[in-house]
Each structure stands twice: as C-alpha cells, then as structure tokens.
Design an enzyme around this catalytic site. Sequence first.
Site, PDB file in Angstrom:
ATOM      1  N   HIS A 158      -2.880  -7.130 108.353  1.00 17.52           N
ATOM      2  CA  HIS A 158      -1.731  -7.808 108.914  1.00 17.52           C
ATOM      3  C   HIS A 158      -0.703  -6.795 109.385  1.00 17.52           C
ATOM      4  O   HIS A 158      -0.816  -5.620 109.102  1.00 17.52           O
ATOM      5  CB  HIS A 158      -1.095  -8.726 107.868  1.00 17.52           C
ATOM      6  CG  HIS A 158      -0.620  -7.980 106.657  1.00 17.52           C
ATOM      7  ND1 HIS A 158      -1.447  -7.690 105.583  1.00 17.52           N
ATOM      8  CD2 HIS A 158       0.578  -7.425 106.363  1.00 17.52           C
ATOM      9  CE1 HIS A 158      -0.755  -7.010 104.682  1.00 17.52           C
ATOM     10  NE2 HIS A 158       0.465  -6.823 105.133  1.00 17.52           N
ATOM     11  N   GLU A 189       3.437 -10.174 107.381  1.00 15.63           N
ATOM     12  CA  GLU A 189       4.135  -9.974 106.117  1.00 15.63           C
ATOM     13  C   GLU A 189       5.633  -9.930 106.377  1.00 15.63           C
ATOM     14  O   GLU A 189       6.086  -9.276 107.317  1.00 15.63           O
ATOM     15  CB  GLU A 189       3.684  -8.672 105.470  1.00 15.63           C
ATOM     16  CG  GLU A 189       4.329  -8.395 104.140  1.00 15.63           C
ATOM     17  CD  GLU A 189       3.816  -7.115 103.496  1.00 15.63           C
ATOM     18  OE1 GLU A 189       4.154  -6.894 102.328  1.00 15.63           O
ATOM     19  OE2 GLU A 189       3.086  -6.348 104.157  1.00 15.63           O
ATOM     20  N   GLU A 240       4.235  -1.603 110.128  1.00 14.74           N
ATOM     21  CA  GLU A 240       3.324  -1.406 109.003  1.00 14.74           C
ATOM     22  C   GLU A 240       1.937  -1.880 109.405  1.00 14.74           C
ATOM     23  O   GLU A 240       1.776  -2.988 109.898  1.00 14.74           O
ATOM     24  CB  GLU A 240       3.799  -2.222 107.798  1.00 14.74           C
ATOM     25  CG  GLU A 240       2.815  -2.230 106.656  1.00 14.74           C
ATOM     26  CD  GLU A 240       3.148  -3.275 105.596  1.00 14.74           C
ATOM     27  OE1 GLU A 240       2.201  -3.892 105.081  1.00 14.74           O
ATOM     28  OE2 GLU A 240       4.333  -3.487 105.301  1.00 14.74           O
ATOM     29  N   ASN A 286      -7.575  -2.907 104.723  1.00 10.86           N
ATOM     30  CA  ASN A 286      -8.297  -3.398 103.553  1.00 10.86           C
ATOM     31  C   ASN A 286      -9.623  -2.653 103.512  1.00 10.86           C
ATOM     32  O   ASN A 286     -10.409  -2.724 104.452  1.00 10.86           O
ATOM     33  CB  ASN A 286      -8.525  -4.917 103.650  1.00 10.86           C
ATOM     34  CG  ASN A 286      -7.218  -5.670 103.615  1.00 10.86           C
ATOM     35  OD1 ASN A 286      -6.395  -5.467 102.735  1.00 10.86           O
ATOM     36  ND2 ASN A 286      -7.000  -6.529 104.591  1.00 10.86           N
TER      37      ASN A 286
END
Length: 127
Positions: free
Chosen positions: A71, A117, A44, A48
């Site tokens: 991330h 994450e 993933e 942003n």
Amino acid sequence: LLKRFDFEGLKFSLYFMGYEDPKNIPQDEGERAVWVFRQKGCIELTHNWGTEKTEGPVYHNGNSDPKGFGHIGIYVPDVYKACERFEQLGVEFVKKPDAGSIKGIGFIKDPDGYWIEILNSKIVESL
C-alpha cells in the site's frame, strides 16, 4: 531513499522516498526516523516479503495472497479526525485506527481496491 524500516517478525519492509538534500538528513537512526515522518513530500512504499521468490508473474494489488506490493501511506495531522471524515464520506475501511495490533493508524481502500494507510508522525514513537 530517506529511511527504511524492516519488520522481520511481521515480514514486511517500509521505504520512505522523497527529495531532500542529503546534508539535511540526520545520521543518527533515531533522529532520522522521527525526521522522515515530518517531511512535506514523502511517500511510503511497503514491501510484503515472499513474492520475490515466486516464479512467473505475481502482479496484483498485493493485499491478498501471495502478498507483494502492499500500500501507500498518507500522513495527516490527526488520524482519528481524518478517519472520521472518511467514514462520513462512505469510504471503505480495511482497518480503523484502534483495530488490530498497531493502534493509531488506519487503512482505507481507494475505488480500485488499493489500500491507503492513514498515519502521522506520532506512530514513529512506537517503532
């Protein structure tokens, strides 16, 4: 690109990358969302929004202003058990699974301060 999610209200996008035979990827977006979280080799990437309009260099870890790269995400069978283990190992948390507005996911920092994450396929049910 296996799947993309855009979160306009929170101003970020998620991109799920992996190697899969295109004929095995579900065409229905709902089925595809669940399917992507069940792949063995998937990463993933989080974008942003905002820095694409900034002139000059903006490279940094993305976790402070101006935000950019966010991330990576790692899928585990049980987020809570994984986070318990990280806590026992003294790993620094950015967010524990029940903190914040999105429940059931955690964020830890690697030794260089990059966010990771921690999530699993159950989170897709709430998207």
